[in-house]
Each structure stands twice: as C-alpha cells, then as structure tokens.
Design an enzyme around this catalytic site. Structure first.
Site, PDB file in Angstrom:
ATOM      1  N   SER A 131     -31.250 145.104 117.585  1.00  0.00           N
ATOM      2  CA  SER A 131     -31.936 146.376 117.815  1.00  0.00           C
ATOM      3  C   SER A 131     -32.370 146.485 119.275  1.00  0.00           C
ATOM      4  CB  SER A 131     -33.122 146.524 116.851  1.00  0.00           C
ATOM      5  OG  SER A 131     -32.672 146.551 115.516  1.00  0.00           O
TER       6      SER A 131
ATOM      7  N   ASP B 144     -27.870 149.225 112.306  1.00  0.00           N
ATOM      8  CA  ASP B 144     -28.910 148.347 112.837  1.00  0.00           C
ATOM      9  C   ASP B 144     -28.807 146.912 112.309  1.00  0.00           C
ATOM     10  OD1 ASP B 144     -31.216 147.292 113.871  1.00  0.00           O
ATOM     11  OD2 ASP B 144     -32.571 148.451 112.597  1.00  0.00           O
TER      12      ASP B 144
END
Length: 312
Positions: free
Chosen positions: A24, A137
């Site tokens: 991330s 993600d």
C-alpha cells in the site's frame, strides 16, 4: 507517510538499509527510497494542501471503483523511477490477485504500475490489470511483508506499521529477536491508553456519529480493520526481527498532514533506536560480537584520554 520519518531517522542513526519491500502506501514510500529520491518525495508530499489533495481526486464512479488514482500517482511519478530493475536497491511491492486471492509480489516491470496495484483498495480505487491478473491492495494478504524482505536478501528485517493491531491477537512470544515480550506489552499499553474499550479496532476520535460517515470513510476504515487483523496473524506466523509501530490516526486522504505523519514516524523511530541497536547486536553471530567487544576494549585502552580517566 510515517514510513518516511522512520527511514530518515534510521539513516541518520547510521543504519544501512540494503533492500525494501512495501504494501500500500509503504510500497510508494519504499519505491521512492529505493530510487534514492526519498527527500524530494518528502518535499513534494509536504507541499500538499487540503485543496491540492482534493484536486488529485479523479472520480469515475459508478465503475469498478470510486477513484482512478492516476492523477495522484502522476504527482509522485518523478520520484519513483521507471522500472523496478533500474532502482538503486532491491525492491518489491505486494498486491493481491482479485480472482484467486493469491499474494502477488511484484519485483520487476514498471514501478508506477506496481505501486498502483499495491494501493488499489477495493471499492475506493479501480483494480490494476497486469498481464492476466487483476490486482488490488496488498494489505488484504500481507500488510507487513517481512517475508518478502527476507526473500529480497534481508538478514535483519525492520518493519514499520501504522495499523492499530488489537492486543488480543498480538503474539505472546516472539520467534525472532526484537519482537520481545516487552515490545508486545508496550504495544498493548499504547492500545489501551489511546483507545476506549478493548474491542474497537478503529475508534471514532472526531465525534462523528457512525450514521454520518461518508462512503469513502467507511470503505477506508473497513479496509484498515481487515488489514489490522491480517497483520496480527502474519506477525504471529512470520514476525520481522524488529517492529516499529507508529501510533498515528490519519484519514486515507490526509496527505495535507504529511508533515505530522513524518514527525510521528521520526519520534517512533527515535524512541525505538536503543532497543533496535540491542536487537541488532544480539542478532550478530557470537564470534562477531566477541570481536566487537575486543575492538571496543582495544580502542578504549589505546586512547590516552580513556587511560587518564581510568587512572584519575
């Protein structure tokens, strides 16, 4: 952005970092660091105001996400480098395959595409297609990728986390130096000091009733809850050698508060340094520790000032 403060503090302390893996936002910071552009990256992010952050949004709803995310990546593209292979040190970004649920470690190809995949929170950002894969993600599978750093060649892994990991799921004992019982207890105390109640992963510290939360905030908090739980499981199964936890509560799009986040990272790293140095020393082979002791002793006795001090 707290990762920036941690990295700069560790480098200022003389620690040598040989590779970096990130998930991330950690992937974005890690790429800038691996490209030797951490300082310019920091300046770019610290120059952002609330209005400039809002202008970075590129909404495309109701397609496969609320935001495309390209506009914000264009802002930092000059700092990330072109390809992963061309970076100054080994780097990997972690993403998740939306079809299979597999963890995907990106170690080659476009840096921007790898970072874009790693930050694609489902529902918020559109997924990133790379080859035959649809990636989202990496926090959904590996929020604190200590094992990925080891695969890159790291012998001693220092992890950085801003997740509020619930104390009930923290490991009671560490499998590796640095993740000690004292660290676990300290993090538990931080949790109970900062959060009311023992069952809430993400507190509402702004007084906003839950019914008034916007869709972006709900999706962001839900993603963080999931990542915190997954991080706790990964810490149990494959902990880093040392974990620096940054007690930071900022919104997903609070980039205009980058200075605050970086400062929090610096403080956390500075506080952790004595214990980190001790963990690094204990991780050395016994022969090397003995040799260092003899070297320090020899230096002390060969220094005339030390001799005078010892005989005075």
């Amino acid at each position: 952005m707290a990762h920036v403060g941690v990295l700069e503090e560790l480098m200022a302390a003389g620690l040598i970092i040989s590779c970096v893996a990130g998930t991330s936002a950690g992937a974005m910071v890690g790429a800038a660091f691996a490209n030797g552009q951490l300082a310019p990256f920091r300046e770019t992010m610290c120059a952002l105001t609330r209005s400039r952050v809002l202008r970075l949004f590129d909404p495309i709803w109701p397609q496969s996400g609320l935001l495309e995310g390209r506009r914000s990546l264009e802002l930092v593209r000059p700092h990330l480098g072109s390809t992963i292979e061309s970076l100054a040190m080994p780097f990997a970004a972690v993403a998740a395959d939306l079809d299979t649920g597999e963890e995907v470690v990106l170690r080659s190809g476009s840096v921007v595409e790898a970072v874009r995949a790693s930050i694609a929170i489902p529902g918020l950002f559109t997924p990133q297609r790379l080859g035959q894969r649809i990636l989202v993600d990496g926090g959904l599978v590996n929020p604190i990728p200590a094992d990925v750093a080891r695969a890159l060649g790291a012998e001693f892994v220092i992890a950085v986390s801003v997740l509020q990991v619930h104390p009930a799921v923290l490991p009671h004992r560490a499998a590796r130096p640095g993740l000690t019982q004292q660290w676990s207890e300290r993090l538990r105390r931080r949790w109970h000091t900062s959060l009311p109640g023992s069952t809430r992963v993400l507190p509402q510290d702004n007084g906003t009733p839950a019914t008034e939360l916007g869709l972006v905030e709900i999706l962001s908090r839900a993603s963080t809850v999931v990542q915190a739980r997954i991080a706790a499981a990964r810490l149990r199964d494959d902990p880093p050698n040392f974990l620096i936890h940054v007690p930071l509560r900022l919104g997903l799009f609070d980039f205009h508060r980058s200075r605050e986040a970086i400062h929090a990272g610096r403080q956390a790293a500075r506080q952790a340094l004595p214990e980190l140095r001790d963990a690094l020393y204990r991780a050395l082979p016994l022969v090397e520790r003995v040799q260092r002791w003899f070297d320090m002793a020899a230096t002390r006795w060969s220094d005339p000032r030390s001799n005078r001090e010892s005989t005075s």
